[in-house]
Design an enzyme around this catalytic site. Structure first.
Site, mmCIF file in Angstrom:
data_model
loop_
_atom_site.group_PDB
_atom_site.id
_atom_site.type_symbol
_atom_site.label_atom_id
_atom_site.label_comp_id
_atom_site.label_asym_id
_atom_site.label_seq_id
_atom_site.Cartn_x
_atom_site.Cartn_y
_atom_site.Cartn_z
ATOM 1 N NE ARG A 250 -4.024 2.177 2.580
ATOM 2 C CZ ARG A 250 -4.395 2.831 3.740
ATOM 3 N NH1 ARG A 250 -3.627 2.636 4.369
ATOM 4 N NH2 ARG A 250 -5.392 3.383 3.339
ATOM 5 C CG HIS B 285 -1.152 5.205 0.132
ATOM 6 N ND1 HIS B 285 -2.275 5.928 1.203
ATOM 7 C CD2 HIS B 285 -2.165 4.255 -0.776
ATOM 8 C CE1 HIS B 285 -3.485 5.411 1.668
ATOM 9 N NE2 HIS B 285 -3.138 4.650 0.352
ATOM 10 C CG ASN C 215 -1.331 8.879 3.558
ATOM 11 O OD1 ASN C 215 -1.634 7.801 2.780
ATOM 12 N ND2 ASN C 215 -0.463 9.426 2.925
ATOM 13 C CG HIS D 74 -8.271 -3.565 -1.458
ATOM 14 N ND1 HIS D 74 -9.106 -3.424 -1.236
ATOM 15 C CD2 HIS D 74 -6.833 -2.860 -1.180
ATOM 16 C CE1 HIS D 74 -8.635 -1.939 -1.380
ATOM 17 N NE2 HIS D 74 -6.962 -1.398 -1.389
HETATM 18 C C1 HEM Z 1 -8.994 1.327 -5.831
HETATM 19 C C2 HEM Z 1 -9.019 2.486 -4.664
HETATM 20 C C3 HEM Z 1 -9.204 2.111 -3.408
HETATM 21 C C4 HEM Z 1 -9.033 2.299 -2.409
HETATM 22 C C5 HEM Z 1 -10.462 3.515 -1.911
HETATM 23 C C6 HEM Z 1 -8.306 1.917 -1.294
HETATM 24 C C7 HEM Z 1 -8.892 2.009 -0.031
HETATM 25 C C8 HEM Z 1 -8.609 1.126 0.932
HETATM 26 C C9 HEM Z 1 -8.544 1.602 2.315
HETATM 27 C C10 HEM Z 1 -9.594 2.609 3.107
HETATM 28 C C11 HEM Z 1 -8.123 0.558 3.508
HETATM 29 C C12 HEM Z 1 -8.040 0.334 4.929
HETATM 30 C C13 HEM Z 1 -7.414 1.909 5.394
HETATM 31 C C14 HEM Z 1 -7.639 1.452 6.422
HETATM 32 O O1 HEM Z 1 -8.051 1.679 7.400
HETATM 33 O O2 HEM Z 1 -6.478 1.749 8.063
HETATM 34 C C15 HEM Z 1 -6.986 0.187 2.033
HETATM 35 C C16 HEM Z 1 -6.289 -0.942 2.308
HETATM 36 C C17 HEM Z 1 -5.133 -1.561 1.597
HETATM 37 N N1 HEM Z 1 -4.542 -1.278 0.411
HETATM 38 FE FE1 HEM Z 1 -6.333 0.258 -0.677
HETATM 39 N N2 HEM Z 1 -7.806 1.304 -1.668
HETATM 40 C C18 HEM Z 1 -7.688 1.564 -3.102
HETATM 41 C C19 HEM Z 1 -6.558 0.508 -3.778
HETATM 42 C C20 HEM Z 1 -5.196 0.034 -4.069
HETATM 43 C C21 HEM Z 1 -4.636 0.064 -4.343
HETATM 44 C C22 HEM Z 1 -3.888 0.232 -6.509
HETATM 45 C C23 HEM Z 1 -3.230 -0.880 -3.367
HETATM 46 C C24 HEM Z 1 -2.174 -1.151 -3.867
HETATM 47 C C25 HEM Z 1 -1.674 -1.319 -5.468
HETATM 48 C C26 HEM Z 1 -3.766 -0.811 -2.652
HETATM 49 C C27 HEM Z 1 -3.375 -1.047 -1.152
HETATM 50 C C28 HEM Z 1 -3.825 -1.939 -0.276
HETATM 51 C C29 HEM Z 1 -3.750 -2.853 0.983
HETATM 52 C C30 HEM Z 1 -2.151 -4.066 0.387
HETATM 53 C C31 HEM Z 1 -3.874 -2.704 2.163
HETATM 54 C C32 HEM Z 1 -4.190 -3.048 3.385
HETATM 55 C C33 HEM Z 1 -2.908 -2.048 3.893
HETATM 56 C C34 HEM Z 1 -2.435 -3.035 5.473
HETATM 57 O O3 HEM Z 1 -3.239 -3.724 6.181
HETATM 58 O O4 HEM Z 1 -2.429 -2.821 6.418
HETATM 59 N N3 HEM Z 1 -5.171 -0.340 -2.376
HETATM 60 N N4 HEM Z 1 -7.257 0.209 1.157
#
Ligand code: HEM
Ligand SMILES: *[C@@H]1O[C@H](CO)[C@@H](O)[C@H](O)[C@H]1NC(C)=O
Length: 335
Positions: A69, A73, A101, A200
């Site tokens: 992630r 970002h 973030n 995800h």
């Molecule tokens: C399509 C639009 C996207 C949205 C709206 C989005 C939104 C989010 C949100 C809200 C979270 C949880 C954050 C939290 O509550 O602390 C999350 C987690 C995550 N996102 Fe996305 N995301 C998107 C695309 C992506 C992309 C493109 C990637 C990687 C290439 C990605 C990788 C991840 C990963 C791996 C997590 C888990 C992180 C952790 O456990 O520390 N996301 N995302």
């Protein structure tokens, strides 16, 4: 005579070829990233990063998701330039403080540690932005995902953009239309959006990020269409009540939370994406094009992996002016 001519020709070809291979063919501001960029200047770089990522993931399995992630970002704000790693300094507010973030992004200490060892091995050579790109790849591999060669040669930015982070990183309650526009702004396609959303398949989200999805009346109608969702929603509601428990965590992929696989797509076909932004890929796809892609990935993991790799490379190719530096400490610009 003709022999001599052939030799000259071969020489020219080989010189041209080595230019391309060494990446000297890239223009002055390094628009072109290349594979094996550090082969001569820091041959152990990728080995050092892989070792540290593996160690970090053994200690904390979720770190794989967090590192993936971090690269995302980074790339969505002024390009992949490690702007996300800068701490606040003087007038400059860190991207770490921005809405998407703050209290959410993780993995900064892992990157610090990697950078420490890289500076020991080859000072001022490997950019923090490249570290993020390689670490993201190694993180995916560590949880059973595909591997690929990461194009390298990014520069580290001289500033952060707090406003950019708030503006360009998509919110979890975005509509499909907004998500598509958001990715398009970065030069990424709908196909990239779908494949990259497959990230995800691992990691966690805070109650704050999915409360609206389990409580908002506007979304009720959609979920009530499927009886099976009620149990799922009941579980989510027990984790994330109408108010409070903002930081309670739930897995993004309830099925195989720790594996990088294609279960994300099976989930969203059943309305079991954790975030609204996951479910809208299916529920708001009126043309049916995305649904086709989702079905294809859900039924063929190799196909998902191949698309994911391609889209990760596309995302990693987002560059701003790329006229920065190689930071010594990823948290601060040099001097
Ligand atoms: C399509 C639009 C996207 C949205 C709206 C989005 C939104 C989010 C949100 C809200 C979270 C949880 C954050 C939290 O509550 O602390 C999350 C987690 C995550 N996102 Fe996305 N995301 C998107 C695309 C992506 C992309 C493109 C990637 C990687 C290439 C990605 C990788 C991840 C990963 C791996 C997590 C888990 C992180 C952790 O456990 O520390 N996301 N995302
Ligand atoms: C998304 O969430 C934000 C913050 O919780 C809220 O201000 C905004 O109105 C929501 N947007 C939509 C479309 O629901």
């Amino acid at each position: 005579m003709s022999n001599c001519f052939t030799m000259i020709l071969m020489k020219i070809v080989s010189v041209l070829l080595s230019f391309v291979l060494l990446g000297i063919g890239a223009s002055g501001n390094n628009e072109l990233l290349v594979i094996d960029y550090y082969k001569e200047t820091c041959p152990l770089a990728e080995e050092i990063i892989r070792y540290q990522v593996e160690a970090a993931v053994v200690k904390d399995p979720r770190m794989a998701a967090s590192l993936l992630r971090l690269h995302f970002h980074d790339c969505f704000v002024m390009g992949c330039d490690a702007s996300v790693l800068l701490d606040s300094d003087g007038d400059m507010i860190s991207e770490k403080q921005a809405g998407p973030n703050v209290n959410s992004l993780r993995g900064f200490e892992v990157i610090d540690k990697i950078k420490y060892y890289l500076e020991e091995a080859c000072p001022l050579t490997v950019s923090c932005a490249d570290v993020l790109a390689i670490a993201a790849r190694d993180a995916v591999v560590s949880r059973g995902g595909p591997s690929w060669k990461v194009p390298l040669g990014r520069k580290d930015s001289l500033k952060a953009s707090f406003d950019g982070a708030n503006q360009f990183i998509p919110a979890p309650n975005s509509s499909l239309e907004t998500l598509i526009a958001n990715f398009k702004q970065q030069g990424l396609s709908i196909g990239d959006l779908v494949a990259l959303s497959g990230s995800h398949t691992m990691g966690k989200a805070r109650c704050l990020s999915f409360r609206q999805r389990v409580h908002d009346v506007n979304t009720e109608e959609y979920y009530d269409k499927y009886k099976r969702y009620t149990t799922f929603r009941r579980i989510l509601r027990s984790i994330c009540p109408r108010s409070g428990k903002d930081f309670q965590l739930a897995p993004l992929d309830f099925n195989t939370p720790a594996r990088f696989d294609n279960h994300y797509f099976l989930n969203i076909l059943q309305g079991r994406g954790l975030l609204l932004s996951d479910n809208v890929l299916v529920s708001e796809d009126h043309e049916g094009e995305i649904l086709k892609q989702v079905w294809a990935y859900a039924s063929n993991q190799d196909l998902f992996f191949a698309s994911f790799v391609e889209s990760m490379i596309n995302m990693g190719n987002i560059l701003g002016d790329n006229e920065g530096e190689i930071r010594k400490n990823c948290r601060f610009v040099n001097n």
